[in-house]
Design a protein around this motif. Sequence first.
Motif, PDB file in Angstrom:
ATOM      1  N   GLU A 270       0.913  -1.284  -0.036  1.00  0.00           N
ATOM      2  CA  GLU A 270      -0.060  -0.039  -0.007  1.00  0.00           C
ATOM      3  C   GLU A 270       0.836   1.327  -0.068  1.00  0.00           C
ATOM      4  N   THR A 271       2.093   1.539   0.716  1.00  0.00           N
ATOM      5  CA  THR A 271       2.607   2.604   0.731  1.00  0.00           C
ATOM      6  C   THR A 271       4.041   2.628   0.250  1.00  0.00           C
TER       7      THR A 271
ATOM      8  N   ALA B  88      15.924 -11.851  -2.546  1.00  0.00           N
ATOM      9  CA  ALA B  88      15.276 -12.380  -1.082  1.00  0.00           C
ATOM     10  C   ALA B  88      13.689 -12.209  -1.244  1.00  0.00           C
ATOM     11  N   LEU B  89      13.199 -11.665  -2.095  1.00  0.00           N
ATOM     12  CA  LEU B  89      11.491 -11.713  -2.026  1.00  0.00           C
ATOM     13  C   LEU B  89      11.307 -13.304  -2.827  1.00  0.00           C
ATOM     14  N   ARG B  90      10.534 -13.923  -2.287  1.00  0.00           N
ATOM     15  CA  ARG B  90      10.038 -15.024  -2.859  1.00  0.00           C
ATOM     16  C   ARG B  90       8.447 -15.293  -3.526  1.00  0.00           C
ATOM     17  N   PHE B  91       7.802 -14.075  -3.606  1.00  0.00           N
ATOM     18  CA  PHE B  91       6.597 -14.027  -4.280  1.00  0.00           C
ATOM     19  C   PHE B  91       6.508 -12.872  -5.051  1.00  0.00           C
ATOM     20  N   PRO B  92       5.335 -12.768  -5.827  1.00  0.00           N
ATOM     21  CA  PRO B  92       5.249 -11.430  -6.531  1.00  0.00           C
ATOM     22  C   PRO B  92       4.587 -10.389  -5.668  1.00  0.00           C
ATOM     23  N   VAL B  93       4.837  -9.211  -5.765  1.00  0.00           N
ATOM     24  CA  VAL B  93       4.187  -8.098  -4.846  1.00  0.00           C
ATOM     25  C   VAL B  93       3.803  -7.184  -5.960  1.00  0.00           C
ATOM     26  N   VAL B  94       2.450  -6.494  -5.741  1.00  0.00           N
ATOM     27  CA  VAL B  94       2.299  -5.605  -6.731  1.00  0.00           C
ATOM     28  C   VAL B  94       2.118  -4.228  -5.881  1.00  0.00           C
ATOM     29  N   ALA B  95       2.935  -3.268  -6.363  1.00  0.00           N
ATOM     30  CA  ALA B  95       3.038  -1.798  -5.730  1.00  0.00           C
ATOM     31  C   ALA B  95       1.816  -1.018  -6.041  1.00  0.00           C
ATOM     32  N   VAL B  96       0.958  -1.363  -5.203  1.00  0.00           N
ATOM     33  CA  VAL B  96      -0.429  -0.560  -5.328  1.00  0.00           C
ATOM     34  C   VAL B  96      -0.039   1.000  -5.283  1.00  0.00           C
ATOM     35  N   ASN B  97       0.684   1.083  -4.344  1.00  0.00           N
ATOM     36  CA  ASN B  97       1.163   2.417  -3.854  1.00  0.00           C
ATOM     37  C   ASN B  97       1.292   3.475  -5.372  1.00  0.00           C
ATOM     38  N   ASP B  98       1.736   2.734  -6.284  1.00  0.00           N
ATOM     39  CA  ASP B  98       2.470   3.508  -7.186  1.00  0.00           C
ATOM     40  C   ASP B  98       1.176   3.698  -8.540  1.00  0.00           C
TER      41      ASP B  98
ATOM     42  N   ASP C 265     -11.259   5.666  -0.864  1.00  0.00           N
ATOM     43  CA  ASP C 265     -12.292   4.812  -2.032  1.00  0.00           C
ATOM     44  C   ASP C 265     -11.337   4.233  -3.216  1.00  0.00           C
ATOM     45  N   MET C 266     -10.391   5.235  -3.563  1.00  0.00           N
ATOM     46  CA  MET C 266      -9.742   4.844  -4.799  1.00  0.00           C
ATOM     47  C   MET C 266      -8.538   4.029  -4.286  1.00  0.00           C
ATOM     48  N   SER C 267      -7.836   4.233  -3.115  1.00  0.00           N
ATOM     49  CA  SER C 267      -6.668   3.357  -2.800  1.00  0.00           C
ATOM     50  C   SER C 267      -7.144   1.923  -2.745  1.00  0.00           C
ATOM     51  N   PHE C 268      -8.416   1.665  -1.967  1.00  0.00           N
ATOM     52  CA  PHE C 268      -8.780   0.366  -1.720  1.00  0.00           C
ATOM     53  C   PHE C 268      -9.519  -0.191  -2.717  1.00  0.00           C
ATOM     54  N   ALA C 269     -10.192   0.534  -3.867  1.00  0.00           N
ATOM     55  CA  ALA C 269     -10.632  -0.103  -5.040  1.00  0.00           C
ATOM     56  C   ALA C 269      -9.344  -0.817  -5.797  1.00  0.00           C
ATOM     57  N   ASP C 270      -8.416   0.133  -5.816  1.00  0.00           N
ATOM     58  CA  ASP C 270      -7.226  -0.336  -6.360  1.00  0.00           C
ATOM     59  C   ASP C 270      -6.670  -1.644  -5.902  1.00  0.00           C
ATOM     60  N   GLN C 271      -6.749  -1.903  -4.589  1.00  0.00           N
ATOM     61  CA  GLN C 271      -6.285  -2.983  -3.801  1.00  0.00           C
ATOM     62  C   GLN C 271      -7.138  -4.251  -4.344  1.00  0.00           C
ATOM     63  N   ALA C 272      -8.483  -3.939  -3.993  1.00  0.00           N
ATOM     64  CA  ALA C 272      -9.579  -4.891  -4.302  1.00  0.00           C
ATOM     65  C   ALA C 272      -9.411  -5.356  -5.869  1.00  0.00           C
TER      66      ALA C 272
END
Length: 436
Positions: A167-168, A183-193, A371-378
């Motif tokens: 998120e941040t 070191a990172l073992r799975f994909p992570v999506v940068a919702v912050n960006d 509303d927008m940040s969490f719609a992005d997340q969902a």
Amino acid sequence: MTQTTETPEAGDLATSLPRHDVADLSLAAQGRARIEWADRAMPVLRQVRARFAKERPFAGARIAACMHVTTETANLMRALVAGGAEVVLCASNPLSTQDDTAAALVAEYGVSTYARNGIDRDGYYAHIDAALDLAPHYVFDDGCDLVNTLHTARTDVLGEVLAGCEETTTGVIRLRRMAAEGALRFPVVAVNDTDTKHMFDNRYGTGQSTLDAIFRATNTLLAGKTVVVAGYGYCGRGVASRAKGLGANVVVTEIDPTKALDAAMDGFRILPMAKAAAVGDVFITVTGNRDVIRPEHIELMRDGAILANSGHFDVEIDILGLAAMAVDGPRRVRPSTDEYVLADGRRVLLLAEGRLVNLGAAEGHPAAVMDMSFADQALTAEWLTTAAGTLAPGVHDVPTEIDKRVASLKIETMGIDIDTPTPAQVEYLNSWRHGS
Ligand SMILES: NC(=O)c1ccc[n+]([C@@H]2O[C@H](COP(=O)([O-])OP(=O)(O)OC[C@H]3O[C@@H](n4cnc5c(N)ncnc54)[C@H](O)[C@@H]3O)[C@@H](O)[C@H]2O)c1
């Protein structure tokens, strides 16, 4: 730790509660009322939730989220549950937890929740640990503490994780470092960006809520005061412009020449902190960096200087350094306001113990921006249910279509119409053959 055997006190609470550790279940009805109030300002997330309830994209999925336990996050959790997910939530900051929201999540919405306002460091990590007992398929993080714990103390469940969302800004920076070191073992999506996150949440959300927190904590008048904003990124721009709008003289400190130039051309005075310290009345750090305000700066400050941090971690103001300089304090003079007295009698006021002030001394961002940040997340989480397997471990961008869809839905709910390009315009924009 409180467990499922606890009997709810409010009238219509479910009798069988999910796993949890929250402060006071009797606050559930109040929490529900506040969650529903936030929901009124979250029309995009509400639409997503309604669709999820029909399509159930998360059926069979386990999701662990480490986020600020606020009314807006509660509405994100409701959307995930509507989509069929088994969800557990723990807090990403000990001071931002709203105890009534946590109680409502457990007792009114049946969401497993581990969060108590003011919990100590051990309790904070015990909550992350308890959340990870779910052995999640997907993780939502805000600051990378959950992902960090997965890769250190909880490698037993690491193999279950298919993908994550961050998120941040600070979390994305930490993740990129993990990825660079392999070191990172799975994909992570940068919702912050996404544009629909940082252009609005970081800027307008942090801008407004940081000042809201300073007012709630101190009731100070900003008009005519000198406000020093450290960092002119998205958050800093929001804080500086809001403070200027309230009549403050705003000074910006930066380490990046381009950002300093940006601030200068926006009309702000730029100084190094060593000079700003002597002229400021209110200091706000939003850098994502450490030790931005140090004892040598505090030494120069005026009596009554107010120090607030809105960056992710409580490292931007050197609190230990401040405590070492003080001959008296910290003394709580108002909620979220601690006074330190220096040897010559000058008083320095530290807000929210140097943690994220907008979440520690106020309610965080307004729901309309979350509303927008969490719609992005969902929507990103929904996309991950099919895309996770195609992504390599590392940090990934949110697909542009999701970002644009959230923006379109938001302007639609705001009653804003925009133009549609004509076929000739589309052709013009996509051709390299046109010249002068
Ligand atoms: N309070 C909130 O609710 C909230 C919301 C979003 C982001 N954040 C956090 O706020 C922080 C800033 O986020 P952002 O999106 O604005 O990041 P950003 O990267 O856009 O901006 C940070 C700015 O700080 C500057 N900086 C770094 N070290 C500095 C120093 N020592 N002195 C002065 N300036 C310095 C950088 O040059 C940069 O311009 C991050 O920790 C982020 O996670 C907080």
